[in-house]
Scaffold this motif. Structure first.
Motif, PDB file in Angstrom:
ATOM      1  N   LYS A   1       0.825  -1.264   0.332  1.00 12.63           N
ATOM      2  CA  LYS A   1      -0.653   0.045   0.093  1.00 12.63           C
ATOM      3  C   LYS A   1       0.655   1.436  -0.245  1.00 12.63           C
ATOM      4  O   LYS A   1       1.952   1.064   0.511  1.00 12.63           O
TER       5      LYS A   1
ATOM      6  N   SER B   1      -7.094  -4.381  13.575  1.00 14.09           N
ATOM      7  CA  SER B   1      -6.697  -4.493  11.911  1.00 14.09           C
ATOM      8  C   SER B   1      -5.905  -3.057  11.815  1.00 14.09           C
ATOM      9  O   SER B   1      -5.093  -3.313  10.863  1.00 14.09           O
TER      10      SER B   1
ATOM     11  N   SER C   1      -6.889   3.633   4.580  1.00 17.48           N
ATOM     12  CA  SER C   1      -7.247   2.317   5.490  1.00 17.48           C
ATOM     13  C   SER C   1      -8.159   2.442   7.467  1.00 17.48           C
ATOM     14  O   SER C   1      -8.826   2.081   7.753  1.00 17.48           O
TER      15      SER C   1
ATOM     16  N   GLU D   1      -3.272   5.276   1.376  1.00 16.34           N
ATOM     17  CA  GLU D   1      -4.061   4.059   1.466  1.00 16.34           C
ATOM     18  C   GLU D   1      -3.882   3.739   2.703  1.00 16.34           C
ATOM     19  O   GLU D   1      -4.606   3.292   3.269  1.00 16.34           O
TER      20      GLU D   1
ATOM     21  N   LEU E   1      -2.109  -3.474   9.281  1.00 17.60           N
ATOM     22  CA  LEU E   1      -1.902  -2.294   9.098  1.00 17.60           C
ATOM     23  C   LEU E   1      -0.008  -2.149   9.004  1.00 17.60           C
ATOM     24  O   LEU E   1      -0.092  -1.997   8.204  1.00 17.60           O
TER      25      LEU E   1
ATOM     26  N   TYR F   1     -11.223   4.378   6.930  1.00 18.12           N
ATOM     27  CA  TYR F   1     -11.978   3.122   7.066  1.00 18.12           C
ATOM     28  C   TYR F   1     -12.294   2.706   8.824  1.00 18.12           C
ATOM     29  O   TYR F   1     -13.630   2.632   9.007  1.00 18.12           O
TER      30      TYR F   1
END
Ligand code: ADP
Ligand code: MG
Length: 778
Positions: free
Chosen positions: A2, A31, A10, A6, A35, A13
């Motif tokens: 990414k 999460s 993310s 991005e 990431l 989001y």
């Protein structure tokens, strides 16, 4: 892998999911953690590790915290993400570079330009460095992500990186030679084709690593790109994957050349000094001048582009509103008007004698006008009201007020036909109050003209009605106190200015039946105050508008016959006077003959713009006396005409007219308490869009609504007739969409009182150099 944007997206989001209670902290933490782990390389490359650690500490589940602290944490987290965006997605520093150039440096002196190309660039309105910097790309190509050949789909525009595996040449014929390269990226093979570009062989040797950006096609089971952009790489890590601007072009200037030119100019961005006030930038959370210009020419992220474009909207409307408010202030300062003494006795008599009651909207407008006339600063007011809303009555009352205060009035209308009609009506109405009215138009006989001018000069005439003949230089007034301009869309800003500059400073009232939404009027005509009549006289019925295809005409004829039996009258409107070789449309002359035959029991008249004004008047006279039952006409009847018993209008080829024009035309019926009808006919093969537009028009009777629809369909340039109104062609602002920004900015400038700033005025002159009227006014 990414890229930074991005990664941040993310995180945003995931937080949205938390906000909507679709995830809890226990789920969010892992999460974020994974990431971070999977983007480690990228984070390192951008020195973002520390910030990521901080973020991770913010998302650790802390269950013992009370709910309000949890909410606060979420809020803080969101703020940190915005900080991250501003730090990593937007250019920060001011690079110091050599070679500072004057912004007015002719573009021809820039490397890659020269005389020939500089002439071509004029088509894009680019003459100097400043113009180039403010030429916004029309789009951007996102080349940050490398696509694998295996994954690329048919028709996708993307970036691939691979090794040249093979080359072959095909001579199709004498004029056409194709060179095909096979590119291998480890996941598949793609054919890259160039046409008649032999020199490329020197670059793309076997085993060269190269990036290609273009549109992929699948042909006969092979993946192919034709003439893509390419960049040779030492190794895969040298890839300059960026977002690349796509500039507007003109013939003779290719995208590649344009980019090369811009590359020469872009360093100049870093020398530009901010002209927007600091507080303005802070208030609206905008980017500074370096950031916003790099944001379109060398963007760091799509976030950067987005923020820049918003900033440019604010910047553009700031300059425009500033110009307008500055000129308004100047006019106010230099001109001293009359403070009129109006006690309202005379207008009371007039109002009591009317055979109708004024609507509340009329009363309101009148009070606003009267208050203005009492003030010493000259009135500069726009009176907006739909056709038939009773603007003339308001004008008459204002003339009476002005007369009572001891001043002369002038009423200016766009055509002499209309001038005569208004004259006949208004003279009668005002005679009772001892107001002496005269008519002055182009065709007035010389001798009479001279008499009228003399009388105006020594004050024997109280009201003069006419076309712009009445503001010509040799017309002098004893004490001109009020100028009323009817149908404003035909008078430009300049004419208004020249009126004001006539020495004295009379009050000015501009009346228009092409209403635009109030906020728009207020902001765009910043130098005008606005009164609105948004209420029709009671008892008026809405005109029923019916859209038909023209093979339905027989039914319409029958309908009209019934109306004629009830002693009503009808209009037929055509776009052309007579047959034209150029376009195949029905015309007034031929249709007059046809309609006379169809309605042989009735009198059918013909009216068009090529007739002498005496003839036109005669016809109108007959129509209003009902000696003519049906009038076949072009759009000459557009303004002013008042025939109470006209209940039907048929407009053929309705798709040929603008919506505002259709609305004006439709306003000629429905001028009494009888039900009226407007039939729009078109051929059956009009486009779907046109049909939608006309359907929307048919469903709306309100002029404000119609003008909104019209504005949406036509766009501001055409709607306003840009030239005439001195409204520049905005590059960033869309005046139908960005009303909120326009209002915010206007309010800011008004409250902040930051006028007469030299830097800003200089910027306005550069930015709006094509809007001469605006420049003249500041
Ligand atoms: P506009 O100039 O706004 O198109 P006009 O002033 O010509 O409209 O008015 C249209 C018609 O309506 C005229 O015949 C006028 O006498 C009449 N009228 C004006 N005000 C009223 C009212 N308040 N009530 C009823 N009729 C009115
Ligand atoms: Mg009118």
């Amino acid at each position: 892998m990414k890229h930074v944007e991005e990664i941040i997206e993310s995180m945003e989001y995931i937080i949205t999911l938390k906000e909507k209670n679709m995830k809890n902290w226990e789920e969010i933490f892992p999460s974020f953690n994974s990431l971070a782990r999977e983007s480690y390389k990228e984070l390192k490359k951008f020195n973002m590790i520390e910030d990521m650690k901080k973020i991770l500490s913010y998302v650790k589940p802390l269950n013992m915290l009370p709910p309000e602290r949890q909410t606060k944490r979420l809020h803080n987290l969101k703020t940190s993400l915005i900080d991250l965006k501003n730090k990593y997605l937007i250019s920060q520093t001011t690079n110091i570079k050599e070679n500072k150039l004057n912004l007015f440096t002719d573009i021809k002196y820039i490397k890659h330009v020269g005389t020939k190309r500089s002439n071509l660039l004029k088509n894009l309105n680019i003459e100097n460095i400043y113009d180039a910097l403010y030429t916004a790309p029309r789009d951007w190509e996102d080349r940050r992500k490398v696509k694998t050949i295996y994954n690329i789909s048919d028709g996708e525009t993307a970036l691939i990186v691979g090794k040249v595996a093979n080359m072959d040449e095909v001579n199709i014929n004498k004029g056409l030679k194709i060179i095909n390269f096979s590119i291998n990226d480890g996941t598949g093979i793609m054919t890259i084709s160039f046409f008649n570009q032999d020199y490329i062989k020197n670059y793309l040797k076997k085993d060269t690593i190269c990036a290609f950006y273009g549109k992929a096609e699948y042909n006969f089971g092979q993946k192919q790109m034709k003439s893509p952009d390419f960049q040779i790489l030492e190794n895969k890590n040298n890839l300059q994957n960026k977002i690349i601007p796509i500039y507007p072009l003109t013939s003779g200037i290719s995208q590649n050349i344009m980019r090369k030119i811009m590359k020469q100019i872009n360093p100049q961005i870093y020398y530009l000094e901010e002209f927007l006030p600091d507080k303005f930038i802070k208030t609206f959370n905008l980017l500074n001048i370096n950031q916003r210009l790099t944001g379109i020419h060398e963007p760091k992220s799509s976030y950067h582009i987005k923020k820049s474009l918003i900033t440019f909207k604010y910047e553009e409307i700031f300059l425009f509103e500033y110009a307008i408010l500055n000129s308004k202030k100047k006019i106010k300062k230099h001109l001293k008007g009359y403070s009129k003494n109006i006690n309202g006795e005379l207008s009371k008599i007039y109002i009591n004698n009317l055979n109708f009651k004024l609507t509340n909207a009329q009363k309101r407008a009148h009070i606003e006008i009267r208050e203005d006339m009492k003030k010493e600063s000259p009135m500069n007011r726009l009176l907006q009201g739909d056709v038939g809303s009773g603007k003339t009555a308001v004008a008459e009352i204002s003339i009476i007020d002005n007369f009572e205060a001891g001043f002369q009035s002038a009423l200016m209308v766009p055509t002499s036909v209309l001038a005569k009609q208004q004259y006949q009506k208004i003279k009668l109405n005002l005679e009772k109050i001892n107001i002496k009215t005269e008519l002055l138009i182009g065709e007035t006989k010389e001798k009479e003209k001279k008499e009228i001018k003399d009388k105006l000069k020594n004050g024997e005439i109280d009201l003069i009605i006419g076309t712009h003949a009445i503001i010509q230089n040799d017309v002098e007034f004893k004490k001109l106190g009020l100028i009323i301009i009817d149908e404003q869309h035909r008078f430009g800003v300049n004419q208004r200015l020249s009126l004001i500059q006539k020495g004295s400073s009379p009050d000015i009232l501009v009346m228009t039946a092409t209403p635009i939404p109030r906020t728009l009027a207020l902001t765009l005509y910043g130098d005008l105050d606005v009164s609105i009549i948004d209420e029709m006289p009671s008892g008026r019925k809405k005109v029923k508008t019916i859209l038909n295809s023209d093979n339905n005409l027989k039914n319409i004829y029958d309908f009209i016959k019934d109306e004629l039996k009830k002693e009503n009258q009808a209009f037929f409107i055509y776009p052309l006077i007579e047959e034209s070789e150029a376009i195949d449309l029905k015309n007034a002359k031929d249709m007059h003959e046809q309609i006379s035959k169809i309605f042989s029991d009735y009198n059918v008249g013909l009216l068009h713009g090529k007739m002498k004004s005496v003839e036109k008047n005669e016809i109108m006279e007959k129509f209003s006396k009902k000696e003519i039952n049906i009038l076949v006409s072009t759009t000459v009847i557009e303004v002013g005409v008042d025939i109470p018993d006209a209940t039907v209008m048929v407009i053929e080829h309705a798709d040929r007219f603008g919506l505002s024009q259709l609305h004006q035309l439709r306003g000629r019926v429905g001028r009494s308490n009888k039900q009226s009808y407007c039939f729009l006919t078109t051929s059956s093969n009009i486009s779907k869009e046109t049909k939608t537009k006309l359907t929307q028009f048919s469903a709306n009777n309100d002029g404000f609504k119609v003008s909104e629809i019209d504005l949406k369909w036509r766009g501001p340039g055409k709607f306003f007739g840009t030239q005439q109104h001195g409204i520049p062609d905005f590059k960033f602002i869309d005046i139908t969409e960005d009303l909120k920004i326009i209002e915010e900015v206007k309010k800011y400038i008004e409250q902040d009182n930051i006028l007469d700033d030299k830097k800003i005025i200089q910027e306005i002159k550069m930015r709006f150099k094509n809007s001469t009227e605006l420049i003249k006014a500041i």
